[in-house]
Design a protein around this motif. Sequence first.
Motif, PDB file in Angstrom:
ATOM      1  N   LEU A  10      72.078  64.031  27.487  1.00 23.59           N
ATOM      2  CA  LEU A  10      71.619  65.102  26.617  1.00 23.59           C
ATOM      3  C   LEU A  10      70.555  64.527  25.693  1.00 23.59           C
ATOM      4  O   LEU A  10      70.755  63.461  25.097  1.00 23.59           O
ATOM      5  CB  LEU A  10      72.775  65.690  25.803  1.00 23.59           C
ATOM      6  N   ALA A  11      69.437  65.216  25.575  1.00 22.93           N
ATOM      7  CA  ALA A  11      68.301  64.705  24.798  1.00 22.93           C
ATOM      8  C   ALA A  11      68.587  64.849  23.303  1.00 22.93           C
ATOM      9  O   ALA A  11      68.210  65.827  22.671  1.00 22.93           O
ATOM     10  CB  ALA A  11      67.024  65.446  25.177  1.00 22.93           C
ATOM     11  N   GLU A  12      69.268  63.872  22.756  1.00 19.89           N
ATOM     12  CA  GLU A  12      69.567  63.807  21.332  1.00 19.89           C
ATOM     13  C   GLU A  12      68.969  62.521  20.779  1.00 19.89           C
ATOM     14  O   GLU A  12      68.894  61.509  21.494  1.00 19.89           O
ATOM     15  CB  GLU A  12      71.080  63.823  21.086  1.00 19.89           C
ATOM     16  N   PRO A  13      68.551  62.516  19.504  1.00 24.57           N
ATOM     17  CA  PRO A  13      67.944  61.298  18.932  1.00 24.57           C
ATOM     18  C   PRO A  13      68.809  60.059  19.086  1.00 24.57           C
ATOM     19  O   PRO A  13      68.300  58.971  19.376  1.00 24.57           O
ATOM     20  CB  PRO A  13      67.748  61.674  17.458  1.00 24.57           C
TER      21      PRO A  13
ATOM     22  N   HIS B  20      59.628  68.403  21.948  1.00 21.16           N
ATOM     23  CA  HIS B  20      58.902  69.565  22.456  1.00 21.16           C
ATOM     24  C   HIS B  20      59.758  70.563  23.233  1.00 21.16           C
ATOM     25  O   HIS B  20      59.378  71.730  23.358  1.00 21.16           O
ATOM     26  CB  HIS B  20      57.738  69.100  23.331  1.00 21.16           C
ATOM     27  N   VAL B  21      60.894  70.114  23.769  1.00 26.16           N
ATOM     28  CA  VAL B  21      61.791  71.037  24.469  1.00 26.16           C
ATOM     29  C   VAL B  21      62.963  71.394  23.569  1.00 26.16           C
ATOM     30  O   VAL B  21      63.341  72.564  23.465  1.00 26.16           O
ATOM     31  CB  VAL B  21      62.286  70.434  25.799  1.00 26.16           C
ATOM     32  N   GLY B  22      63.515  70.396  22.876  1.00 23.14           N
ATOM     33  CA  GLY B  22      64.565  70.680  21.919  1.00 23.14           C
ATOM     34  C   GLY B  22      65.739  69.731  22.023  1.00 23.14           C
ATOM     35  O   GLY B  22      66.082  69.277  23.126  1.00 23.14           O
TER      36      GLY B  22
ATOM     37  N   ALA C 114      56.590  73.214  28.589  1.00 24.00           N
ATOM     38  CA  ALA C 114      56.208  72.247  27.558  1.00 24.00           C
ATOM     39  C   ALA C 114      55.712  70.975  28.230  1.00 24.00           C
ATOM     40  O   ALA C 114      56.489  70.101  28.620  1.00 24.00           O
ATOM     41  CB  ALA C 114      57.407  71.945  26.658  1.00 24.00           C
ATOM     42  N   LEU C 115      54.390  70.878  28.400  1.00 18.81           N
ATOM     43  CA  LEU C 115      53.803  69.766  29.130  1.00 18.81           C
ATOM     44  C   LEU C 115      53.361  68.656  28.174  1.00 18.81           C
ATOM     45  O   LEU C 115      52.760  68.927  27.137  1.00 18.81           O
ATOM     46  CB  LEU C 115      52.599  70.240  29.945  1.00 18.81           C
TER      47      LEU C 115
END
Length: 229
Positions: free
Chosen positions: A17-20, A60-62, A89-90
């Motif tokens: 999952l894209a989390e910091p 950029h995606v979230g 979102a490129l």
Amino acid sequence: MDDAAHIPLAWWEFPFLAEPEEVSALRRRVRKRLSVWGLQALSDSAQLCVSELASNVIRHVGPGTPASLHVSVSGARLRIELRDPDARALPTLVEADAGAECGRGMALVDALAERWGVELHADSKVTWCELITEPAMLTEQSTPTAPTEPSGGTRLLRAARVLNSYGDGELFKTSRSSRLGAMAAETAAIDVITDLLHWLQQHGHDTEEILDRAQTHFESEWGAAQVAP
């Protein structure tokens, strides 16, 4: 065209999952994977590319976006792919000065990689980059060179050892005294601080208070060092 050159010699995939807080974990996983493959020489560059590609998804995606990282070796290329579900979102290559807080991500990837690009699919996109390997890398495990520690007191020596544990012992080599080396050291330092904050929070500590106390200690010691004969 030699099709054999495009058959992966080694391949690894990791969903996340894209989390910091996941970025430093991704870097560590990539570092360990490349060590297994005998590609330690590419570790710093690969980790920086992974950090920037993952950070682009977060920015950029979230946050919380389901994504996956794919790393493979074909011929003389190490290929890094990051897949996310937003084909709109490129990533773009923009000019950013050295002091910019953002906007330099793909510029860094462009500087590190031999080439990079984006593949669009119906419900996702893949941002990829490729680093050049050496033919002997996959057959010989390289032995890390002992780092040259910076001069200074006990705190600097301890910090150097910690940063080297996050950067495969490469951060303080004189051959890395370039802007890339400085950016690698900054990234490792951010990872160290972030991991410490997560640990402190997990154990019930007030992270803001600790950061304030650390800053006070730093400023006090730095000021004393400046006036010392």
